[in-house]
Design a protein around this motif. Structure first.
Motif, short mmCIF file in Angstrom:
data_model
loop_
_atom_site.label_atom_id
_atom_site.label_comp_id
_atom_site.label_asym_id
_atom_site.label_seq_id
_atom_site.Cartn_x
_atom_site.Cartn_y
_atom_site.Cartn_z
N GLY A 290 0.81 -1.21 0.00
CA GLY A 290 0.00 0.00 0.00
C GLY A 290 0.84 1.26 0.00
N PRO A 291 0.20 2.40 0.21
CA PRO A 291 0.90 3.68 0.13
C PRO A 291 1.86 3.87 1.31
CG PRO A 291 -1.31 4.01 0.96
CD PRO A 291 -1.21 2.57 0.56
N PRO A 292 2.85 4.76 1.17
CA PRO A 292 3.74 5.05 2.30
C PRO A 292 3.02 5.80 3.40
CG PRO A 292 4.23 6.52 0.45
CD PRO A 292 3.21 5.53 -0.03
N GLY A 293 3.60 5.76 4.59
CA GLY A 293 3.01 6.45 5.73
C GLY A 293 4.09 6.91 6.68
N LEU A 294 3.93 6.53 7.95
CA LEU A 294 4.82 7.00 9.00
C LEU A 294 5.43 5.82 9.75
CD1 LEU A 294 5.90 9.30 10.94
CD2 LEU A 294 3.78 8.96 12.25
N VAL A 295 6.77 5.80 9.86
CA VAL A 295 7.46 4.89 10.77
C VAL A 295 7.78 5.70 12.03
CG1 VAL A 295 9.51 3.49 11.19
CG2 VAL A 295 8.51 3.57 8.90
N ILE A 296 7.32 5.25 13.18
CA ILE A 296 7.58 5.96 14.44
C ILE A 296 7.96 4.95 15.50
CG2 ILE A 296 5.12 6.00 15.11
CD1 ILE A 296 5.73 8.84 16.33
N LEU A 297 8.97 5.27 16.30
CA LEU A 297 9.43 4.32 17.31
C LEU A 297 10.14 5.01 18.46
CD1 LEU A 297 12.64 2.52 16.05
CD2 LEU A 297 11.50 4.24 14.66
N ASN A 298 10.16 4.30 19.57
CA ASN A 298 10.82 4.74 20.80
C ASN A 298 11.88 3.68 21.12
OD1 ASN A 298 11.28 6.05 23.31
ND2 ASN A 298 9.78 4.73 24.33
N PRO A 299 13.02 3.72 20.40
CA PRO A 299 14.02 2.65 20.57
C PRO A 299 14.73 2.74 21.90
CG PRO A 299 14.86 4.33 19.10
CD PRO A 299 13.46 4.73 19.45
#
Length: 372
Positions: A290-299
């Protein structure tokens, strides 16, 4: 104070996130919203207090301001506290407690200030004092100005009511919601957290996209106030705003226990249909169809989980994976160490203000869409 009165309502957040919360509050239709240190002030009556607790994702608690006056000594505080019509807000049959803070004021002893207000309430209203389980009355004395408020939330608002299982150093839901907003997330695109822990970012994103009220599954302190109207509250809660999201929300983690925890939390939150969790290392992570979006993380970061020097390879691997596979996606990384963030090699935008989190100060590092 009656349900039709207009008064100041303070929505608390972490220092550094006031502007983001202000943006959320304005989009939800609250009037005269303005950012102030530590939160956002709006005006309204008790229905607005209930609505703020039910609707606003980024607020840690909602305080109804009862009175504000100048005060320079304890006898004066005692006299003014006795003039507040406590019976219009507090119930005489339910316990209360008082917390006070003093800064740059001639009244400097917070314990003595709290004791005077507590005595005034007890003697004018007759309500019992309970230091552990009472309705919280807050007094803030700053530059000789005393502001008296009622905590209408009770338990902090990041406790949405679904998260029974948490991992080490969890991200609070309120903070996650504001970081998602800072990254430009509005619910219309997919989100992926490749180190999902207990699933906070993924579940919060799914709830935003599904238009689920964050306070739908919990109780609030305002339900124990004299101003509470149970029928009006039930009508407010019964309004259905939910919709089926256009996107899906994905989490992965190398730890099988974290994946199981995230799935259980998503099920309790009622977003299983829109979320997907799987076990994967950073090098195995790939964008969903599907379309691109958001990668978000608290490593992990040095003084949170693990050692900073040992973590540099992890951040480098993360950056390589994102740059090679996630063209068109935006990235948000929360860390307390700029050196670790920059070890990813990602093209970050200028960062915002550091935000207190778990005894540290963390920063959200964001990118625009990554090159294809």
């Amino acid at each position: 104070m009656t349900n039709t009165q207009d008064f100041e309502i303070f929505l608390a957040t972490l220092p550094g996130l006031e502007a983001v919360l202000h943006d959320e509050v304005r989009t939800k239709g609250f009037k005269q919203a303005r950012p102030v240190p530590g939160g956002v002030v709006i005006r309204g009556g008790w229905p607005e207090v209930w609505r703020a607790n039910l609707w606003v994702r980024g607020a840690g608690r909602v305080l109804a301001r009862l009175d504000s006056f100048r005060v320079v000594h304890l006898a004066q505080l005692d006299a003014r506290a006795r003039r507040i019509p406590w019976g219009s807000v507090l119930r005489p049959d339910l316990p209360f407690r008082v917390e006070a803070s003093c800064a740059e004021s001639r009244i400097y002893h917070s314990g003595a200030a709290a004791e005077r207000i507590e005595t005034a309430i007890r003697e004018t209203l007759g309500a019992p004092h309970a230091p552990e389980d009472g309705i919280l009355v807050r007094a803030r004395i700053e530059h000789d100005l005393c502001t008296i408020s009622i905590d209408t939330s009770g338990e902090p608002l990041h406790k949405r009511g679904y998260k029974e299982a948490v991992n080490r150093a969890p991200m609070r839901e309120t903070m996650a919601a504001l970081f998602l907003r800072q990254c430009g997330f509005d619910g219309s695109e997919p989100v992926l957290d490749p180190m999902c822990g207990s699933g906070t970012f993924v579940i919060e994103a799914a709830e935003i996209a599904a238009r689920l009220n964050p306070g739908r599954a919990r109780r609030f302190a305002f339900e124990r106030l004299a101003t509470f109207d149970a029928e009006a509250w039930e009508r407010m809660r019964a309004v259905k705003s939910a919709r089926a999201p256009a996107a899906r929300f994905h989490g992965s983690d190398r730890d099988a226990g974290a994946v199981a925890m995230s799935r259980a939390n998503a099920e309790r939150a009622g977003v299983t249909e829109f979320t997907e969790f799987r076990q994967a290392t950073i090098s195995e992570v790939a964008p969903p169809e599907g379309p691109p979006g958001l990668v978000i993380l608290n490593p992990p970061y040095g003084t949170r989980i693990g050692d900073g020097k040992q973590l540099s390879p992890l951040y480098r691997a993360l950056g390589q994976t994102l740059l090679s596979r996630f063209g068109g996606w935006r990235v948000g990384i929360v860390t307390n160490e700029p050196r670790l963030a920059h070890a990813t090699g990602l093209p970050f935008l200028p960062p915002g203000a550091p935000v207190p989190h778990g005894g540290l100060r963390v920063t959200l590092f964001r990118t625009g869409p990554l090159p294809n």
